[in-house]
Design a protein around this motif. Structure first.
Motif, mmCIF file in Angstrom:
data_model
loop_
_atom_site.group_PDB
_atom_site.id
_atom_site.type_symbol
_atom_site.label_atom_id
_atom_site.label_comp_id
_atom_site.label_asym_id
_atom_site.label_seq_id
_atom_site.Cartn_x
_atom_site.Cartn_y
_atom_site.Cartn_z
ATOM 1 N N THR A 2 -42.903 -36.443 43.902
ATOM 2 C CA THR A 2 -44.311 -36.519 43.515
ATOM 3 C C THR A 2 -45.022 -37.621 44.284
ATOM 4 O OG1 THR A 2 -43.733 -35.757 41.301
ATOM 5 C CG2 THR A 2 -45.844 -36.873 41.530
ATOM 6 N N GLN A 3 -46.316 -37.429 44.563
ATOM 7 C CA GLN A 3 -47.096 -38.508 45.143
ATOM 8 C C GLN A 3 -47.732 -39.347 44.044
ATOM 9 O OE1 GLN A 3 -50.635 -37.484 47.431
ATOM 10 N NE2 GLN A 3 -50.572 -35.400 46.626
ATOM 11 N N ILE A 4 -48.014 -40.604 44.373
ATOM 12 C CA ILE A 4 -48.582 -41.542 43.403
ATOM 13 C C ILE A 4 -49.934 -42.019 43.929
ATOM 14 C CG2 ILE A 4 -48.254 -43.667 42.111
ATOM 15 C CD1 ILE A 4 -45.245 -43.365 42.555
ATOM 16 N N LEU A 5 -50.946 -41.929 43.082
ATOM 17 C CA LEU A 5 -52.293 -42.359 43.425
ATOM 18 C C LEU A 5 -52.667 -43.579 42.588
ATOM 19 C CD1 LEU A 5 -54.077 -38.881 43.051
ATOM 20 C CD2 LEU A 5 -52.535 -39.613 44.865
ATOM 21 N N VAL A 6 -53.355 -44.506 43.221
ATOM 22 C CA VAL A 6 -53.932 -45.656 42.515
ATOM 23 C C VAL A 6 -55.433 -45.619 42.751
ATOM 24 C CG1 VAL A 6 -53.995 -48.162 42.265
ATOM 25 C CG2 VAL A 6 -51.841 -47.028 42.874
ATOM 26 N N ILE A 7 -56.222 -45.687 41.683
ATOM 27 C CA ILE A 7 -57.671 -45.747 41.812
ATOM 28 C C ILE A 7 -58.101 -47.168 41.462
ATOM 29 C CG2 ILE A 7 -58.084 -44.869 39.469
ATOM 30 C CD1 ILE A 7 -60.574 -43.404 40.757
ATOM 31 N N ALA A 8 -58.875 -47.794 42.363
ATOM 32 C CA ALA A 8 -59.149 -49.217 42.199
ATOM 33 C C ALA A 8 -60.472 -49.602 42.837
ATOM 34 C CB ALA A 8 -58.010 -50.043 42.823
ATOM 35 N N LYS A 9 -60.967 -50.776 42.435
ATOM 36 C CA LYS A 9 -62.119 -51.406 43.060
ATOM 37 C C LYS A 9 -61.667 -52.617 43.861
ATOM 38 C CE LYS A 9 -65.722 -50.459 39.586
ATOM 39 N NZ LYS A 9 -66.688 -51.121 38.665
ATOM 40 N N GLU A 10 -62.331 -52.865 44.982
ATOM 41 C CA GLU A 10 -62.101 -54.102 45.704
ATOM 42 C C GLU A 10 -62.426 -55.274 44.767
ATOM 43 O OE1 GLU A 10 -63.802 -56.508 49.628
ATOM 44 O OE2 GLU A 10 -64.677 -54.591 49.031
ATOM 45 N N VAL A 44 -45.857 -49.527 42.851
ATOM 46 C CA VAL A 44 -45.929 -48.193 43.457
ATOM 47 C C VAL A 44 -45.110 -48.152 44.748
ATOM 48 C CG1 VAL A 44 -47.479 -46.511 44.514
ATOM 49 C CG2 VAL A 44 -48.145 -47.669 42.406
ATOM 50 N N ALA A 45 -45.195 -49.206 45.546
ATOM 51 C CA ALA A 45 -44.437 -49.258 46.806
ATOM 52 C C ALA A 45 -42.933 -49.211 46.568
ATOM 53 C CB ALA A 45 -44.806 -50.518 47.582
ATOM 54 N N ALA A 46 -42.495 -49.692 45.397
ATOM 55 C CA ALA A 46 -41.067 -49.711 45.082
ATOM 56 C C ALA A 46 -40.589 -48.434 44.405
ATOM 57 C CB ALA A 46 -40.757 -50.904 44.174
ATOM 58 N N THR A 47 -41.496 -47.487 44.188
ATOM 59 C CA THR A 47 -41.159 -46.244 43.500
ATOM 60 C C THR A 47 -41.090 -45.097 44.497
ATOM 61 O OG1 THR A 47 -42.368 -47.027 41.546
ATOM 62 C CG2 THR A 47 -41.828 -44.687 41.629
ATOM 63 N N PRO A 48 -40.008 -44.305 44.515
ATOM 64 C CA PRO A 48 -39.934 -43.167 45.434
ATOM 65 C C PRO A 48 -41.104 -42.217 45.237
ATOM 66 C CG PRO A 48 -37.787 -43.585 44.434
ATOM 67 C CD PRO A 48 -38.767 -44.449 43.706
ATOM 68 N N ALA A 49 -41.710 -41.771 46.341
ATOM 69 C CA ALA A 49 -42.866 -40.876 46.272
ATOM 70 C C ALA A 49 -43.007 -40.147 47.601
ATOM 71 C CB ALA A 49 -44.142 -41.664 45.973
ATOM 72 N N THR A 50 -43.605 -38.975 47.561
ATOM 73 C CA THR A 50 -43.861 -38.243 48.802
ATOM 74 C C THR A 50 -45.005 -38.869 49.578
ATOM 75 O OG1 THR A 50 -45.349 -36.740 47.622
ATOM 76 C CG2 THR A 50 -43.065 -36.052 47.861
ATOM 77 N N HIS A 90 -54.423 -34.181 47.185
ATOM 78 C CA HIS A 90 -53.760 -32.877 47.260
ATOM 79 C C HIS A 90 -54.036 -32.198 48.603
ATOM 80 C CE1 HIS A 90 -51.765 -29.392 45.531
ATOM 81 N NE2 HIS A 90 -52.757 -28.631 45.939
ATOM 82 N N ARG A 91 -55.235 -32.390 49.139
ATOM 83 C CA ARG A 91 -55.526 -31.832 50.463
ATOM 84 C C ARG A 91 -54.683 -32.493 51.542
ATOM 85 N NH1 ARG A 91 -60.928 -31.159 48.541
ATOM 86 N NH2 ARG A 91 -61.475 -33.287 49.161
ATOM 87 N N LEU A 92 -54.461 -33.798 51.394
ATOM 88 C CA LEU A 92 -53.637 -34.508 52.370
ATOM 89 C C LEU A 92 -52.178 -34.074 52.295
ATOM 90 C CD1 LEU A 92 -55.063 -38.128 51.978
ATOM 91 C CD2 LEU A 92 -55.306 -36.647 53.981
ATOM 92 N N ARG A 93 -51.669 -33.908 51.072
ATOM 93 C CA ARG A 93 -50.272 -33.496 50.876
ATOM 94 C C ARG A 93 -50.183 -32.723 49.574
ATOM 95 N NH1 ARG A 93 -45.197 -35.218 52.852
ATOM 96 N NH2 ARG A 93 -46.179 -36.899 54.023
ATOM 97 N N PRO A 94 -50.190 -31.419 49.615
ATOM 98 C CA PRO A 94 -50.130 -30.623 48.384
ATOM 99 C C PRO A 94 -48.858 -30.908 47.586
ATOM 100 C CG PRO A 94 -50.798 -29.262 50.250
ATOM 101 C CD PRO A 94 -50.345 -30.577 50.820
ATOM 102 N N GLY A 95 -49.014 -30.916 46.280
ATOM 103 C CA GLY A 95 -47.867 -31.130 45.411
ATOM 104 C C GLY A 95 -48.246 -31.913 44.177
ATOM 105 N N PRO A 96 -47.298 -32.124 43.278
ATOM 106 C CA PRO A 96 -47.571 -32.866 42.048
ATOM 107 C C PRO A 96 -48.065 -34.279 42.357
ATOM 108 C CG PRO A 96 -45.420 -31.801 41.951
ATOM 109 C CD PRO A 96 -45.894 -31.688 43.364
ATOM 110 N N ALA A 97 -48.860 -34.833 41.432
ATOM 111 C CA ALA A 97 -49.419 -36.163 41.641
ATOM 112 C C ALA A 97 -49.522 -36.910 40.323
ATOM 113 C CB ALA A 97 -50.790 -36.073 42.296
ATOM 114 N N VAL A 98 -49.286 -38.213 40.397
ATOM 115 C CA VAL A 98 -49.450 -39.123 39.266
ATOM 116 C C VAL A 98 -50.512 -40.138 39.651
ATOM 117 C CG1 VAL A 98 -48.338 -41.068 38.100
ATOM 118 C CG2 VAL A 98 -47.161 -38.884 38.237
ATOM 119 N N LEU A 99 -51.463 -40.377 38.748
ATOM 120 C CA LEU A 99 -52.558 -41.307 39.030
ATOM 121 C C LEU A 99 -52.575 -42.425 37.997
ATOM 122 C CD1 LEU A 99 -56.164 -40.482 40.125
ATOM 123 C CD2 LEU A 99 -55.792 -42.008 38.172
ATOM 124 N N ILE A 100 -52.739 -43.663 38.503
ATOM 125 C CA ILE A 100 -52.873 -44.835 37.637
ATOM 126 C C ILE A 100 -54.039 -45.677 38.141
ATOM 127 C CG2 ILE A 100 -50.430 -44.942 36.987
ATOM 128 C CD1 ILE A 100 -50.079 -47.171 39.048
#
Length: 209
Positions: A2-10, A44-50, A90-100
Motif C-alpha cells: 500500500t502507498q502512504i499519504l501525508v496531508i500537511a501544511k508548511e 512513514v519513511a520507516a514503514t514499507p510502502a509502494t 492514485h494517478r501516480l501509482r494505482p493501488g490501495p492507499a492510507v492517508l494521515i
C-alpha cells in the motif's frame, strides 16, 4: 503493498496550530507543528510502502526526508483536499492507499503497518481521533466519493465518515489524540516521550513568553 499519504501544511508561524496560541507564541506553535510533521514523516519513511506521498500546502523544508513524492494540495474544504490527495496519488501509482495528517506525532510504524496490511482483506481502514474526527483513513480502492461532502473539523466528522463507508469491510485502529489544543499537546507529548515533538514541547512549555 500500500502507498502512504501525508496531508500537511508548511509549518509557518501564524498559519499553523493557531489553537495553541495562547499559551504558546505563534513561533512556538509553528515549531511544535514542524516537530510533529518531522516525527510523522520519519515514521512513514520507516514503514514499507509502494509509494510515500506528501500532499503539501506550502513549500517543503529541511524537515522533509528523502523518498517522498511531493504534490500540491487541491480543493477548498478539507474534504476536497483529502479526496484530491487520494485521487492524485492514485494517478501516480494505482493501488490501495492510507492517508494521515501531521497532528499525531505519536504514531508508530507498527500502527501504519497494521493499517496498510489490513487493506489486503478489508475495503477500508479507519483510525478514530479523540475529538470525534479521525487520524487515519485507508481505502483499498481510493474513491473520492467516499470522502467528498463529509463535514470536517466537527465532533461528528468521524460518525459521518463511517456512515459514508457503510457496506464496506472496515478495519478499526485504536483511538489517538490529535494535537489541536495545548491540553492535547501535553497529553500527546507525555505519551510519546521519545519524539521530537515531546522534546520540543518540554522546552517550549518551560520557555518564557
Amino acid at each position: 503493498m500500500t502507498q502512504i499519504l501525508v496531508i500537511a501544511k508548511e509549518p509557518v508561524p501564524g498559519r499553523v496550530k493557531s489553537r495553541l496560541t495562547p499559551p504558546f507564541t505563534p513561533a512556538q506553535a509553528a515549531g511544535l507543528a514542524e516537530a510533529a510533521l518531522a516525527d510523522t514523516l520519519e515514521c512513514v519513511a520507516a514503514t514499507p510502502a509502494t509509494q510515500r506521498v506528501l500532499a503539501l500546502e506550502g513549500l517543503p523544508g529541511p524537515w522533509l526526508p528523502p523518498g517522498f513524492v511531493v504534490i500540491p494540495q487541491r480543493g477548498g474544504g478539507l474534504d476536497e483536499r483529502l479526496a484530491a490527495a487520494f485521487a492524485d496519488a492514485h494517478r501516480l501509482r494505482p493501488g490501495p492507499a492510507v492517508l494521515i495528517g501531521m497532528d499525531t506525532p505519536q504514531i508508530t510504524p507498527a500502527l501504519l503497518e497494521a493499517a496498510t496490511g489490513a487493506l489486503s482483506c478489508h475495503d477500508a481502514v479507519y483510525g478514530p481521533a479523540a475529538d470525534g474526527g479521525y487520524w487515519l483513513l485507508g481505502l483499498r480502492v481510493p474513491d473520492p466519493a467516499l470522502v467528498l461532502g463529509v463535514p470536517m473539523s466537527r465532533p461528528d466528522t468521524g460518525r459521518a465518515q463511517l456512515e459514508r463507508l457503510a457496506g464496506l469491510r472496515v478495519f478499526h485502529l485504536p483511538e489517538l489524540t490529535d494535537v489541536d489544543t495545548a491540553a492535547d499537546a501535553r497529553r500527546v507529548a507525555a505519551g510519546a516521550p521519545g519524539t521530537r515533538f515531546a522534546a520540543l514541547h518540554e522546552i517550549s512549555a518551560g520557555a518564557p513568553r
